[in-house]
Structure formats: C-alpha cells, structure tokens
Design a protein around this motif. Structure first.
Motif, PDB file in Angstrom:
ATOM      1  N   HIS A  86       0.814  -1.204   0.000  1.00 52.92           N
ATOM      2  CA  HIS A  86       0.000   0.000   0.000  1.00 52.92           C
ATOM      3  C   HIS A  86       0.852   1.260   0.000  1.00 52.92           C
ATOM      4  CE1 HIS A  86      -3.703  -2.243   0.659  1.00 52.92           C
ATOM      5  NE2 HIS A  86      -3.109  -2.898   1.637  1.00 52.92           N
ATOM      6  N   MET A  87       1.954   1.216   0.747  1.00 55.07           N
ATOM      7  CA  MET A  87       2.786   2.408   0.895  1.00 55.07           C
ATOM      8  C   MET A  87       4.222   1.976   1.184  1.00 55.07           C
ATOM      9  SD  MET A  87       2.853   5.867   1.201  1.00 55.07           S
ATOM     10  CE  MET A  87       1.313   6.541   1.824  1.00 55.07           C
ATOM     11  N   PRO A  88       5.218   2.494   0.440  1.00 56.43           N
ATOM     12  CA  PRO A  88       6.612   2.183   0.769  1.00 56.43           C
ATOM     13  C   PRO A  88       6.944   2.629   2.189  1.00 56.43           C
ATOM     14  CG  PRO A  88       6.444   3.199  -1.409  1.00 56.43           C
ATOM     15  CD  PRO A  88       5.095   3.336  -0.759  1.00 56.43           C
ATOM     16  N   LEU A  89       7.868   1.902   2.830  1.00 57.13           N
ATOM     17  CA  LEU A  89       8.273   2.225   4.198  1.00 57.13           C
ATOM     18  C   LEU A  89       9.637   2.906   4.202  1.00 57.13           C
ATOM     19  CD1 LEU A  89       7.125  -0.956   6.162  1.00 57.13           C
ATOM     20  CD2 LEU A  89       5.924   1.207   5.849  1.00 57.13           C
ATOM     21  N   PRO A  90       9.987   3.605   5.280  1.00 57.84           N
ATOM     22  CA  PRO A  90      11.249   4.356   5.315  1.00 57.84           C
ATOM     23  C   PRO A  90      12.505   3.487   5.307  1.00 57.84           C
ATOM     24  CG  PRO A  90       9.695   5.200   6.959  1.00 57.84           C
ATOM     25  CD  PRO A  90       9.134   3.913   6.438  1.00 57.84           C
ATOM     26  N   GLY A 138       0.061   2.859  -9.321  1.00 54.80           N
ATOM     27  CA  GLY A 138       1.178   2.948 -10.239  1.00 54.80           C
ATOM     28  C   GLY A 138       2.325   3.753  -9.661  1.00 54.80           C
ATOM     29  N   SER A 139       2.004   4.789  -8.878  1.00 56.67           N
ATOM     30  CA  SER A 139       3.058   5.613  -8.290  1.00 56.67           C
ATOM     31  C   SER A 139       3.882   4.814  -7.283  1.00 56.67           C
ATOM     32  CB  SER A 139       2.459   6.851  -7.626  1.00 56.67           C
ATOM     33  OG  SER A 139       1.577   6.497  -6.573  1.00 56.67           O
ATOM     34  N   ALA A 140       3.217   3.970  -6.483  1.00 52.48           N
ATOM     35  CA  ALA A 140       3.944   3.129  -5.532  1.00 52.48           C
ATOM     36  C   ALA A 140       4.819   2.120  -6.262  1.00 52.48           C
ATOM     37  CB  ALA A 140       2.967   2.413  -4.607  1.00 52.48           C
ATOM     38  N   ALA A 141       4.302   1.544  -7.352  1.00 49.68           N
ATOM     39  CA  ALA A 141       5.078   0.575  -8.123  1.00 49.68           C
ATOM     40  C   ALA A 141       6.330   1.220  -8.715  1.00 49.68           C
ATOM     41  CB  ALA A 141       4.208  -0.030  -9.226  1.00 49.68           C
ATOM     42  N   ALA A 142       6.177   2.436  -9.256  1.00 50.08           N
ATOM     43  CA  ALA A 142       7.324   3.131  -9.836  1.00 50.08           C
ATOM     44  C   ALA A 142       8.373   3.436  -8.775  1.00 50.08           C
ATOM     45  CB  ALA A 142       6.862   4.413 -10.518  1.00 50.08           C
ATOM     46  N   GLY A 162       2.161  15.906  -6.579  1.00 52.80           N
ATOM     47  CA  GLY A 162       3.335  15.129  -6.227  1.00 52.80           C
ATOM     48  C   GLY A 162       3.054  13.899  -5.396  1.00 52.80           C
ATOM     49  N   THR A 163       1.779  13.619  -5.098  1.00 55.68           N
ATOM     50  CA  THR A 163       1.401  12.424  -4.349  1.00 55.68           C
ATOM     51  C   THR A 163       0.616  11.481  -5.253  1.00 55.68           C
ATOM     52  OG1 THR A 163      -0.751  13.229  -3.565  1.00 55.68           O
ATOM     53  CG2 THR A 163       1.193  13.856  -2.272  1.00 55.68           C
ATOM     54  N   GLY A 164       0.429  10.249  -4.781  1.00 59.93           N
ATOM     55  CA  GLY A 164      -0.333   9.281  -5.555  1.00 59.93           C
ATOM     56  C   GLY A 164      -1.785   9.644  -5.726  1.00 59.93           C
ATOM     57  N   ALA A 165      -2.264  10.617  -4.948  1.00 61.24           N
ATOM     58  CA  ALA A 165      -3.656  11.039  -5.085  1.00 61.24           C
ATOM     59  C   ALA A 165      -3.921  11.670  -6.448  1.00 61.24           C
ATOM     60  CB  ALA A 165      -4.016  12.024  -3.972  1.00 61.24           C
ATOM     61  N   VAL A 166      -2.877  12.161  -7.097  1.00 57.40           N
ATOM     62  CA  VAL A 166      -3.036  12.710  -8.450  1.00 57.40           C
ATOM     63  C   VAL A 166      -3.464  11.606  -9.409  1.00 57.40           C
ATOM     64  CG1 VAL A 166      -1.868  13.906 -10.333  1.00 57.40           C
ATOM     65  CG2 VAL A 166      -1.328  14.500  -7.961  1.00 57.40           C
ATOM     66  N   ILE A 208       6.915  -6.795 -10.140  1.00 57.40           N
ATOM     67  CA  ILE A 208       5.943  -5.903  -9.523  1.00 57.40           C
ATOM     68  C   ILE A 208       4.707  -5.810 -10.409  1.00 57.40           C
ATOM     69  CG2 ILE A 208       5.489  -3.558  -8.716  1.00 57.40           C
ATOM     70  CD1 ILE A 208       8.462  -3.196  -8.281  1.00 57.40           C
ATOM     71  N   GLY A 209       3.543  -6.048  -9.810  1.00 58.56           N
ATOM     72  CA  GLY A 209       2.274  -5.842 -10.496  1.00 58.56           C
ATOM     73  C   GLY A 209       1.515  -4.707  -9.843  1.00 58.56           C
ATOM     74  N   VAL A 210       0.495  -4.211 -10.519  1.00 61.82           N
ATOM     75  CA  VAL A 210      -0.331  -3.123  -9.991  1.00 61.82           C
ATOM     76  C   VAL A 210      -1.791  -3.540 -10.036  1.00 61.82           C
ATOM     77  CG1 VAL A 210      -1.077  -0.727 -10.283  1.00 61.82           C
ATOM     78  CG2 VAL A 210       1.307  -1.346 -10.743  1.00 61.82           C
ATOM     79  N   ALA A 211      -2.465  -3.466  -8.894  1.00 58.19           N
ATOM     80  CA  ALA A 211      -3.906  -3.724  -8.797  1.00 58.19           C
ATOM     81  C   ALA A 211      -4.541  -2.503  -8.158  1.00 58.19           C
ATOM     82  CB  ALA A 211      -4.187  -4.979  -7.972  1.00 58.19           C
ATOM     83  N   LEU A 212      -5.025  -1.597  -9.002  1.00 58.43           N
ATOM     84  CA  LEU A 212      -5.590  -0.345  -8.491  1.00 58.43           C
ATOM     85  C   LEU A 212      -6.846  -0.596  -7.669  1.00 58.43           C
ATOM     86  CD1 LEU A 212      -5.276   1.933 -11.649  1.00 58.43           C
ATOM     87  CD2 LEU A 212      -3.777   1.897  -9.639  1.00 58.43           C
TER      88      LEU A 212
END
Length: 365
Positions: A102-106, A126-130, A274-278, A141-145
């Motif tokens: 869901h979200m990359p970690l630090p 897609g933004s998280a996958a990139a 600049g966030t995945g919300a775009v 890596i796959g993407v399931a929106l």
C-alpha cells in the motif's frame, strides 16, 4: 471439468483499528476474490507493525511456514516490509509469500530484503510501483488499483443554486494527512460562506486530534468547521451527501482511496500535487479533471487561493462538478481489482484447472 479452488490467505495488520484506506482495500479485495470463486482466508496479525516485536515476528513466521500446499499467501506490506528474516525463511522453506504494498516504508534495506524474498509484489497504485522499482530494481511488480463500490450521487448544498458550500476531508486525524495546513488555509477564507467537516479517526494520534480541535478554536472557525471523529453508516453517508468539494492534501499518499470514493458520488476533489492522489484523481478518465492538484509545502496560501477561486467562481464549480459526475460510470469496481490480483498471481502459477468465476459486479457508477 470442475475448476479447482484457488486458496489464498491474506495476512493483514490487526493493530490498525481505524478505517484506513489499506484496511478498506484489504477487506474489499477479500470479498472480490471470494466472489470470483477463490477460497479466501483473512488472517489479522496483531502486533507493533511495522517491525513488530520478536513474538510478533514469531507468529508471522508460523503463519508463513504453515501455508497449505498449492495455496497463495499475500502479506500486507506494513507487516512484510519490516520482517525480511521471516520472508526469507518462508522462501527458503518453499513457501514464498507475495507482498501487497500500500505504501513504501522508510527502511529501504529491510524493505528491499523482504521484497527480494517475496514471490512477487502487488502494488495498489502505479506511483507506488514506480517508486518501489526505482528503489530496489525489481521487475516482479504488479499493480492492482483500488476499485470502489457504487454510491448515490451527492446532492451537495449547491445543487439547487442555494445553500452554503460544504467541504469534506475524510482521513484519519494524523500529521501526514496535514489537516493542520487545511485549517490554516480555511482560516484565510472566513469572510466567505462555507462549512467544513474533517472526518476521521481521532484515536490513531489523540494528541494531534486534540491539537486540531484546539486550532479550530484558536483560528476562530468554531461556526464553520466540525471535527466529529470517525463516522460510519448513516452519519457518514449524510456527510457525503452534503459535500460539494472533497479535500485530500496528505504529504504522502500512495493512491488515496477517498479520492475515488468522492468521485463515485460525483464530488470533485482537491489533492496535493506530487502524491499518488493525483493518479486517483484521473481514475474516471476524461477531461477536464474533476478537481485539481495543488502544489503545497508548509505555506497554506496556495490552497487558500484555490479554495477562494472555487468559492467565488460558479463556472469553475460547475466544470469540476460536471467532470466528477461524468466520470462516475468509468470508475472500476472492486471486481476489477480482484481479477487483476488473480491474473498477477496466475502469471506465476495457479492450481491446474482453476479459473475465476464470472462476476456480476460492474463499474462503480
């Protein structure tokens, strides 16, 4: 031939109690997979995730190593990315698990090890996958929106040309969601008619939630802004129905499920650029966009300026509203999300003879 049943275990964090986007996604995915004929077991795992204690990780290891032969295990990244040793041990024992990210970690080092040990990674945007591909050089890596459920068209306070415009911001009261900046922006608009509801869990970070409520008092917004906490059922639906504009200005967002939940109701959205919300804002396709992405740092002025423009420009309000309503029928349902997950997993092997059951679910419009 009767198709064999695909057995899938979904390991999710049990310590996230509020109605987060990740929790909503996980639950909807499980229902969607079951609707397509998969045998789904959801396994909530309590603990101090990400990372967890030694006992937390021991219980995770037990789950991973006990995977039934021929089954698929999908682990929420909040758990998996902080437990590379357990992911590596499962892979070494012949039970590699998938990661649902869901979200990359630090912690890049531990996250990278966990993903290298995984059977594959499924990102929810897609933004998280990139970002993950760039971080770790992975190609599995796959993407399931996310999908969204059908929802009634929001009447809004402005539907009849009368009433006071109503903003809605649905997100847990957490610093990352930056409701503090939103309140500072709204405080610059007090001479205009509007109301706002900041709806989300006030238990995830009680100190921040209390500070936000104090800020409403300090900024003189008591008559305009309500912070009711997390709402469900009829109370939440009433807020959705009254909304004219949805706001999600998180500092970081992999996708922003609330964006497409807004669009499903024909409510335009303002998000932080600049966030995945775009990515979520464009989910319905078509132009113009049903809202706008605004560049934000720590200065509330750009947001205040945009909201002022929306409040005072009837033509802009109509364009955004019409775009949101036009895109409702093009939003994917959760059946599409589940089918995508099955296709990704299936590309790496599935039980012989298995195929997804045809779904009766359609788009969210």
């Amino acid at each position: 031939m009767v198709p064999a049943s695909l057995r899938l275990r979904l390991v999710v964090p049990g310590n996230i109690r509020h109605n987060s986007g990740g929790n909503v996604y996980n639950a909807a995915l499980a229902r969607g997979l079951a609707d397509l004929g998969a045998e789904v077991e959801t396994c909530p795992l309590d603990g101090g995730w990400p990372g967890g204690s030694a006992e937390d990780r021991r219980r995770l290891s037990g789950l991973l190593l006990s995977a039934p032969r021929g089954s698929v295990t999908l682990v929420d990244s909040l758990i998996a990315s902080g437990a590379p040793e357990e992911m590596e041990a499962a892979a070494a024992a012949g039970h590699p698990a998938w990661i649902l990210l869901h979200m990359p970690l630090p912690d890049l080092e531990r996250e990278g090890r966990a993903m290298a040990a995984a059977a594959g990674v499924i990102c929810t945007s897609g933004s998280a996958a990139a970002r993950i591909a760039a971080r770790h050089g992975l190609d599995n890596i796959g993407v399931a929106l996310p999908g969204t459920a059908s929802a009634p068209l929001a009447a809004g306070s402005l539907a009849t040309g009368s009433g006071v415009p109503h903003f809605i911001a649905v997100a847990a009261l957490l610093p990352n969601k930056d409701q503090a900046l939103l309140l500072d922006a709204l405080a610059q608009l007090t001479e205009l008619p509007w109301t706002a509801s900041l709806i989300g869990s006030d238990t995830a970070d009680p100190d921040y939630a209390a500070w936000l409520r104090d800020s409403v008092q300090r900024l003189g917004l008591v008559r305009k802004v309500s912070i009711p906490g997390e709402l469900r059922g009829g109370a939440l639906e009433a807020e959705w129905s009254a909304a004219d504009l949805s706001l999600l200005i998180s500092r970081a967002e992999a996708y922003g499920l609330v964006v497409i939940e807004s669009l499903a109701r024909g409510i335009p959205v303002v998000v932080r650029d600049g966030t995945g919300a775009v990515e979520a804002l464009a989910a319905g396709g078509g132009t113009p966009l049903p809202g706008r992405a605004v560049g934000l740092g720590t200065d509330p002025a750009p947001l205040a300026d945009l909201l002022r423009q929306w409040l005072t420009d009837a033509a802009l309000r109509a364009r955004w509203r019409d775009a949101a309503r036009a895109g409702r029928g093009r939003l994917p349902g959760w059946d599409a999300t589940a089918r995508t997950v099955l296709e990704i997993v299936g590309a790496h092997g599935r039980p012989t003879g298995w195929s997804p059951r045809p779904s009766q679910a359609g788009s969210a419009g």
